[in-house]
Design a protein around this motif. Sequence first.
Motif, PDB file in Angstrom:
ATOM      1  N   THR A 181       0.846  -1.197   0.000  1.00 50.85           N
ATOM      2  CA  THR A 181       0.000   0.000   0.000  1.00 50.85           C
ATOM      3  C   THR A 181       0.880   1.245   0.000  1.00 50.85           C
ATOM      4  N   PRO A 182       0.316   2.399  -0.363  1.00 50.18           N
ATOM      5  CA  PRO A 182       1.079   3.648  -0.288  1.00 50.18           C
ATOM      6  C   PRO A 182       1.504   4.009   1.131  1.00 50.18           C
ATOM      7  N   LEU A 183       0.856   3.407   2.144  1.00 56.34           N
ATOM      8  CA  LEU A 183       1.266   3.646   3.525  1.00 56.34           C
ATOM      9  C   LEU A 183       2.552   2.923   3.866  1.00 56.34           C
ATOM     10  N   GLY A 191       3.831   7.767  -5.488  1.00 49.68           N
ATOM     11  CA  GLY A 191       3.021   7.309  -6.613  1.00 49.68           C
ATOM     12  C   GLY A 191       1.553   7.593  -6.383  1.00 49.68           C
ATOM     13  N   PHE A 192       1.094   7.402  -5.159  1.00 43.59           N
ATOM     14  CA  PHE A 192      -0.291   7.704  -4.797  1.00 43.59           C
ATOM     15  C   PHE A 192      -0.581   9.196  -5.010  1.00 43.59           C
ATOM     16  N   LEU A 193       0.338  10.055  -4.597  1.00 39.91           N
ATOM     17  CA  LEU A 193       0.167  11.493  -4.796  1.00 39.91           C
ATOM     18  C   LEU A 193       0.154  11.860  -6.278  1.00 39.91           C
ATOM     19  N   LYS A 194       0.835  11.071  -7.105  1.00 39.83           N
ATOM     20  CA  LYS A 194       0.871  11.337  -8.549  1.00 39.83           C
ATOM     21  C   LYS A 194      -0.347  10.772  -9.270  1.00 39.83           C
ATOM     22  N   VAL A 258      -0.871   8.929  13.141  1.00 44.78           N
ATOM     23  CA  VAL A 258       0.197   9.215  12.171  1.00 44.78           C
ATOM     24  C   VAL A 258      -0.195   8.691  10.796  1.00 44.78           C
ATOM     25  N   VAL A 259      -0.637   7.435  10.752  1.00 50.83           N
ATOM     26  CA  VAL A 259      -1.039   6.828   9.480  1.00 50.83           C
ATOM     27  C   VAL A 259      -2.189   7.614   8.856  1.00 50.83           C
ATOM     28  N   LEU A 260      -3.161   8.003   9.675  1.00 55.99           N
ATOM     29  CA  LEU A 260      -4.296   8.773   9.169  1.00 55.99           C
ATOM     30  C   LEU A 260      -3.833  10.104   8.594  1.00 55.99           C
ATOM     31  N   MET A 261      -2.874  10.757   9.249  1.00 56.08           N
ATOM     32  CA  MET A 261      -2.378  12.045   8.767  1.00 56.08           C
ATOM     33  C   MET A 261      -1.654  11.887   7.436  1.00 56.08           C
ATOM     34  N   VAL A 262      -0.929  10.792   7.263  1.00 55.91           N
ATOM     35  CA  VAL A 262      -0.271  10.538   5.982  1.00 55.91           C
ATOM     36  C   VAL A 262      -1.308  10.417   4.872  1.00 55.91           C
ATOM     37  N   LEU A 263      -2.408   9.708   5.164  1.00 55.37           N
ATOM     38  CA  LEU A 263      -3.487   9.581   4.183  1.00 55.37           C
ATOM     39  C   LEU A 263      -4.130  10.926   3.887  1.00 55.37           C
ATOM     40  N   VAL A 264      -4.346  11.723   4.921  1.00 54.76           N
ATOM     41  CA  VAL A 264      -4.960  13.034   4.743  1.00 54.76           C
ATOM     42  C   VAL A 264      -4.115  13.909   3.832  1.00 54.76           C
ATOM     43  N   GLN A 265      -2.791  13.835   3.975  1.00 55.12           N
ATOM     44  CA  GLN A 265      -1.908  14.647   3.142  1.00 55.12           C
ATOM     45  C   GLN A 265      -2.035  14.296   1.665  1.00 55.12           C
ATOM     46  N   GLY A 266      -2.405  13.041   1.387  1.00 50.37           N
ATOM     47  CA  GLY A 266      -2.589  12.663  -0.006  1.00 50.37           C
ATOM     48  C   GLY A 266      -3.940  13.079  -0.567  1.00 50.37           C
TER      49      GLY A 266
END
Length: 466
Positions: A181-183, A191-194, A258-266
Motif C-alpha cells: 500500500t502507499p502507507l 506514486g499515490f500522490l501522482k 500518524v497513518v491517518l495524517m499521511v493519508l490526509v496529506q494525499g
Amino acid sequence: MLRRTACGTMPLLLLTAGPAAAAAPGADLSLAWGIPFVGMLASIALMPLLAGRIWHHHYGKIAAGWAVMLVIPFAIVFGPGRAAEEVWHIVLQEYVPFIALLLALYVTGGGVLLKGTLVGTPLTNVALLAFGTAIASVMGTTGASMLLIRPVLRANAFRRRKVHTFVFFIFLVSNIGGSLTPLGDPPLYLGFLKGVSFFWTTTHLSAEFLFCAAVLLAIYYVLDSIAWAKEKADAPAAGVREPLRIEGTINLALVGVVVLMVLVQGAWQPGEVLLFGQSIGIERLVGIAVFLAITAASIRLTPAALREANGFAWGAILEVAKLFAAIFVTMAPVLAILRAGMDGAAAPLVALTSDAAGEPVPWVYFWLTGALSSFLDNAPTYLVFFNLAGGDPSVLMTRDALTLAAISCGAVFMGANSYIGNAPNFMVKAIVEESGERMPSFFGYCAWAVVFLIPLFILVTLIFFR
C-alpha cells in the motif's frame, strides 16, 4: 566546472514536478557535482572501520562538512543569499517533513512495550519477522520497524548468534513488507500522490511480495535453526511463563493517527502558503505540526519507566537526523542529473530503459530503480523513473502496468541493499548498536545483501519482469 544555468537549479528535490519540468534543471550538470555525495557514502562506509573513534564522536561534523563542500561552490557562483535559499528549499520542503514523520514513529514505537516470556527460538523469530512484514504495509516500514525491533532484541538477548536476525529484520520488516500500500513505503506514497490508485500496489505487487517474503523467511528459518542448534543449551530454563501483553497501548492509537495524517496529506491539498520565501503546501505544514504534537503527546502520556524498560534512547534518531540532513543536500545534484533524462550526464544510463522501438523495458527499470534506490533515497529515485516512464498514471496503471510494477518493486525491495537505501534500515542499525549488540559494517551489510538479496532479485526478474 559547471555552467551558471545549471548551478542555479542543482540542489532541488521537486517531488511533484512533471517530466518536462524535471528534465531541464540537471541538463548541464557535470557528474563532478556528485563527488560530495560519494564522499558522504564513503565516510559512512569506511570511517567506522578505519577511524571508528573519530567517526562516532564527530560524524555530525563530518556529514556537515560534505554538505558544505557542495554549498560553498554554489555560494561562490550565485552568492550567499541564493545558496541559503536553495538549502532552505531542501530543508523546508523535504527534510523537515521527513524527519518529523520519522520522529513521530520513532517515539510512539518506542512507547509500546511487549511484556511476557518471549524466547528467541527459530519459530518465535520467524513469527516476529512475519508479523512485522505483514503489518509494514499498514503502518509503514518505519512504524513496524520501531514497534518490533525492541521485542526482537529482548527475545534474543540470550542468543550469541543473532546478527542474521537483525539483518533479515531489515530485509523484511524495514523494506519488503512495505510493498502493498502507499502507507508502506514513501516511494509508493509518492506514486499515490501522482495519481496511482491506493489499492493498485495491493493487486499488482502481491505476487512479488509473497514470493520475496516466503523465500527470505524460509532462508532465515534455516539459518536460525542452524545457529539455534549450536547454542540452545544457553536458552532460559523452562519455568513459569509470563503471558504476553502490551503496555503503552495509547501509542498504538497515536501510530494510527500518524497513518491517518499521511493519508490526509494525499487526499487533502487546500493550496500553498509562502513561508520564508518558499511555497509549501498547507497539508505539509499541518502534517509537520500533527507529527510534532503526536511526539509530544507520546512523551507526556508514556511513563518514563515504560520507556526505560523498553530500552528507549534518543541516540538512534539523532544519528539519523544528522546523517540524513547531509545526505539530502549532497544527493540533490545526482537526482537532478537523473531528472534531466536523455539531456543529462546520465543519458547512457537512461537510454537503457527503452528498447529499439521506444517501448519501456520492465526488467531494466527494476534494476536501475533498485540499484539507485540502494544508495539514494528510494522515494525521489522512484519518482525519477516514474517520470522517465511517461509520468501518466492512467497509462502506467494499465498498458504499462508491468513497468510501474518494476519501478515500484525496485524502489521498495532494493532499498534493503544498503543501510542508507531506506531510513528504517539505519534506524534499526542504530537502535541495535545502541542496545550493545553488534551489527555488520556498511560493507558487511552490503555483503549480506549480495549473498541473499541479489540472487532473489534475479529470480524476481526472471519470474515477473521478463
